[in-house]
Design an enzyme around this catalytic site. Structure first.
Site, PDB file in Angstrom:
ATOM      1  N   ASP A 137      -5.996  21.774 -12.828  1.00 58.53           N
ATOM      2  CA  ASP A 137      -6.039  21.289 -11.451  1.00 58.53           C
ATOM      3  C   ASP A 137      -7.462  21.431 -10.925  1.00 58.53           C
ATOM      4  OD1 ASP A 137      -5.711  21.154  -8.561  1.00 58.53           O
ATOM      5  OD2 ASP A 137      -3.567  21.377  -8.985  1.00 58.53           O
TER       6      ASP A 137
ATOM      7  N   SER B 259     -11.286   2.710  -3.264  1.00 56.78           N
ATOM      8  CA  SER B 259     -10.198   1.777  -2.985  1.00 56.78           C
ATOM      9  C   SER B 259     -10.643   0.773  -1.947  1.00 56.78           C
ATOM     10  CB  SER B 259      -9.017   2.583  -2.447  1.00 56.78           C
ATOM     11  OG  SER B 259      -8.093   1.734  -1.813  1.00 56.78           O
TER      12      SER B 259
ATOM     13  N   TYR C  91      -5.271   9.259   4.008  1.00 59.80           N
ATOM     14  CA  TYR C  91      -5.597   8.903   2.622  1.00 59.80           C
ATOM     15  C   TYR C  91      -6.883   8.082   2.578  1.00 59.80           C
ATOM     16  CZ  TYR C  91      -5.814   5.650  -1.263  1.00 59.80           C
ATOM     17  OH  TYR C  91      -6.281   4.862  -2.273  1.00 59.80           O
TER      18      TYR C  91
ATOM     19  N   LYS D 156     -10.905   8.730   0.866  1.00 61.65           N
ATOM     20  CA  LYS D 156     -11.730   7.842   0.026  1.00 61.65           C
ATOM     21  C   LYS D 156     -13.073   7.570   0.709  1.00 61.65           C
ATOM     22  CE  LYS D 156      -8.903   7.356  -3.426  1.00 61.65           C
ATOM     23  NZ  LYS D 156      -9.184   7.977  -4.720  1.00 61.65           N
TER      24      LYS D 156
HETATM   25  C1  UD1 Z   1      -1.693   0.302  -0.272  1.00 64.81           C
HETATM   26  C2  UD1 Z   1      -2.468   1.130   0.693  1.00 64.81           C
HETATM   27  C3  UD1 Z   1      -3.864   1.310   0.177  1.00 64.81           C
HETATM   28  C4  UD1 Z   1      -3.830   1.998  -1.165  1.00 64.81           C
HETATM   29  C5  UD1 Z   1      -2.956   1.227  -2.118  1.00 64.81           C
HETATM   30  C6  UD1 Z   1      -2.739   2.103  -3.329  1.00 64.81           C
HETATM   31  C7  UD1 Z   1      -1.528   0.709   2.926  1.00 64.81           C
HETATM   32  C8  UD1 Z   1      -1.776   0.131   4.282  1.00 64.81           C
HETATM   33  N1  UD1 Z   1      -2.478   0.513   2.014  1.00 64.81           N
HETATM   34  O1  UD1 Z   1      -2.288  -0.993  -0.328  1.00 64.81           O
HETATM   35  O2  UD1 Z   1      -4.571   2.112   1.089  1.00 64.81           O
HETATM   36  O3  UD1 Z   1      -5.121   2.105  -1.695  1.00 64.81           O
HETATM   37  O4  UD1 Z   1      -1.683   0.935  -1.548  1.00 64.81           O
HETATM   38  O5  UD1 Z   1      -2.138   1.421  -4.348  1.00 64.81           O
HETATM   39  O6  UD1 Z   1      -0.513   1.317   2.696  1.00 64.81           O
HETATM   40  N2  UD1 Z   1       5.080  -4.734   0.728  1.00 64.81           N
HETATM   41  C9  UD1 Z   1       6.349  -5.196   1.017  1.00 64.81           C
HETATM   42  N3  UD1 Z   1       7.419  -4.438   0.607  1.00 64.81           N
HETATM   43  C10 UD1 Z   1       7.276  -3.250  -0.048  1.00 64.81           C
HETATM   44  C11 UD1 Z   1       5.970  -2.788  -0.347  1.00 64.81           C
HETATM   45  C12 UD1 Z   1       4.898  -3.551   0.062  1.00 64.81           C
HETATM   46  O7  UD1 Z   1       6.525  -6.259   1.616  1.00 64.81           O
HETATM   47  O8  UD1 Z   1       8.292  -2.612  -0.360  1.00 64.81           O
HETATM   48  C13 UD1 Z   1       3.928  -5.553   1.119  1.00 64.81           C
HETATM   49  C14 UD1 Z   1       2.962  -4.825   2.031  1.00 64.81           C
HETATM   50  O9  UD1 Z   1       3.348  -4.968   3.372  1.00 64.81           O
HETATM   51  C15 UD1 Z   1       1.638  -5.513   1.700  1.00 64.81           C
HETATM   52  C16 UD1 Z   1       1.808  -5.899   0.223  1.00 64.81           C
HETATM   53  O10 UD1 Z   1       3.201  -5.867  -0.026  1.00 64.81           O
HETATM   54  O11 UD1 Z   1       1.497  -6.686   2.454  1.00 64.81           O
HETATM   55  C17 UD1 Z   1       1.095  -4.935  -0.717  1.00 64.81           C
HETATM   56  O12 UD1 Z   1       1.522  -3.612  -0.386  1.00 64.81           O
HETATM   57  P1  UD1 Z   1       1.136  -2.341  -1.276  1.00 64.81           P
HETATM   58  O13 UD1 Z   1       1.507  -2.590  -2.676  1.00 64.81           O
HETATM   59  O14 UD1 Z   1       1.713  -1.140  -0.613  1.00 64.81           O
HETATM   60  O15 UD1 Z   1      -0.449  -2.322  -1.225  1.00 64.81           O
HETATM   61  P2  UD1 Z   1      -1.455  -2.258   0.048  1.00 64.81           P
HETATM   62  O16 UD1 Z   1      -0.739  -2.043   1.312  1.00 64.81           O
HETATM   63  O17 UD1 Z   1      -2.329  -3.447  -0.046  1.00 64.81           O
END
Ligand code: UD1
Length: 350
Positions: free
Chosen positions: A67, A133, A157, A161
């Site tokens: 760790d 990120s 988070y 970064k």
């Molecule tokens: C997210 C984090 C980002 C982080 C990354 C790590 C946020 C705001 N951002 O990115 O800081 O570095 O993950 O991998 O949380 N979505 C759905 N349904 C779901 C999950 C996601 O509709 O169950 C949508 C989200 O609203 C978004 C897109 O899918 O529009 C991508 O989401 P996600 O995979 O969580 O990535 P980020 O939000 O871009």
């Protein structure tokens, strides 16, 4: 000089991006030492890496359970091996959890990294590739995101970064012999084409693709689509998804750049494809690749989400000679291949 005997310490090397990168490092002739605390990863992933590269290259891989918050764990490693560079993945990345428990994020991501710099400096290992990120762009005012944009954090988070990027810049200014590359990942998805390595998050996934994957194998009933009223072509939010193997190769390119560029200083590169895909387009591509129907529930926007984020890829192309090879079709093909062979991830059990 980049020689085949170079020794690379990979923190968090048992994790999703770590394992894929370690495979590419070993295949590229590097010697790899992983340190991981299995916070969100398992030993089986390391066994799979060995299986994939075969017995010969496996001899160039060491694993230490440790760790970064415990400086002694690092001391033990550095006093035994002279590392040429470090690729630093280890860290936590769940936005929601970071809001609920920021101290856990500051402790893991900040304290762990500060210890790592201390021990690296002590043993005169001053080359680092750091996992940053696209989160550091916050809600970008313009797209594509260019590396010299003003940075902004939206949650604890993201703040870790952002702080760690600033810390890297400060250290490098004070001690110019450091060479540091900050890699800003967009949305890493997909899996190794063998179907043996992939993302295996603990608990309910936060991110889109692991969630879709768990719906496809029947672990979850439906996908919540967060936001269907965005000003985009289909109302859902747009991101720059990048195949994890492209990302892995981006680390090799960054490492080679570090070894060959004396005056690199501390500099950031986007690792993305430069193309935006909406949530609904991603679902559609996954349904095509898997032949599975993904039931959807249209939900309100997720707080803090941006409408549209994608990378400018120019700097990485020009300076690292790296560009993403895979499109959404391959990302979904490989993600499904991993999912159908490992519906319950590495453990194989519910
Ligand atoms: C997210 C984090 C980002 C982080 C990354 C790590 C946020 C705001 N951002 O990115 O800081 O570095 O993950 O991998 O949380 N979505 C759905 N349904 C779901 C999950 C996601 O509709 O169950 C949508 C989200 O609203 C978004 C897109 O899918 O529009 C991508 O989401 P996600 O995979 O969580 O990535 P980020 O939000 O871009």
């Amino acid at each position: 000089m980049v020689s085949s005997s170079q020794k690379i310490l990979v923190t968090g090397g048992a994790g999703f991006i770590g394992t894929h990168t370690v495979v590419q490092l070993l295949k590229g002739g590097f010697h790899v030492s992983i340190i991981d605390n299995f916070d969100n990863s398992v030993m089986e992933a390391v066994h799979r890496v060995r299986e994939l590269v075969g017995p010969q290259l496996s001899q160039n891989l060491d694993f230490t359970l440790g760790d970064l918050r415990n400086k002694d764990d690092l001391e033990k490693l550095f006093s035994k091996t002279k590392f040429d560079a470090v690729i630093h993945f280890a860290g936590l990345k769940a936005v929601g959890e970071s809001v609920a428990n920021p101290r856990r994020y500051f402790d893991n991501n900040l304290v762990g990294t500060i210890n790592l710099y201390e021990v690296m400096a002590k043993y005169n290992c001053k080359k680092m590739v750091f996992s940053s990120s696209a989160t550091v762009y916050g809600q970008p005012e313009k797209i594509p995101c260019v590396e010299d944009f003003k940075l902004q954090a939206m949650n604890p988070y993201g703040r870790t970064k952002l702080f760690l990027e600033e810390i890297a810049r400060d250290i490098q200014i004070a001690e110019p012999e450091w060479r540091i590359i900050l890699l800003r990942y967009f949305n890493p998805v997909g899996a190794h084409e063998s179907g043996k390595l992939g993302e295996d998050p603990r608990g309910i996934p936060n991110n889109l693709m692991p969630y879709i994957q768990q719906v496809a194998v029947g672990r979850l009933p439906e996908l919540n689509v967060y936001g269907h009223d965005y000003p985009t072509r289909d109302g859902s939010a747009i991101r720059d998804y990048i195949h994890v193997m492209d990302l892995a190769d981006g680390h090799i390119a960054a490492l080679r750049k570090l070894f060959t560029t004396e005056n690199i200083g501390c500099t950031a590169y986007n690792l993305g494809t430069g193309r935006g895909t909406s949530v609904l387009e991603m679902v559609d591509a996954f349904e095509k690749a898997s032949g599975k129907k993904i039931p959807l529930k249209l939900c309100p926007r997720r707080p803090g989400d941006a409408t549209e984020v994608y990378a400018s890829t120019e700097k990485a192309e020009k300076e690292l000679g790296w560009t993403a090879k895979y499109g959404v079709e391959e990302m979904c093909r490989d993600q499904w291949n991993w999912a159908k062979n490992n519906p319950w991830g590495y453990s194989g059990k519910p």
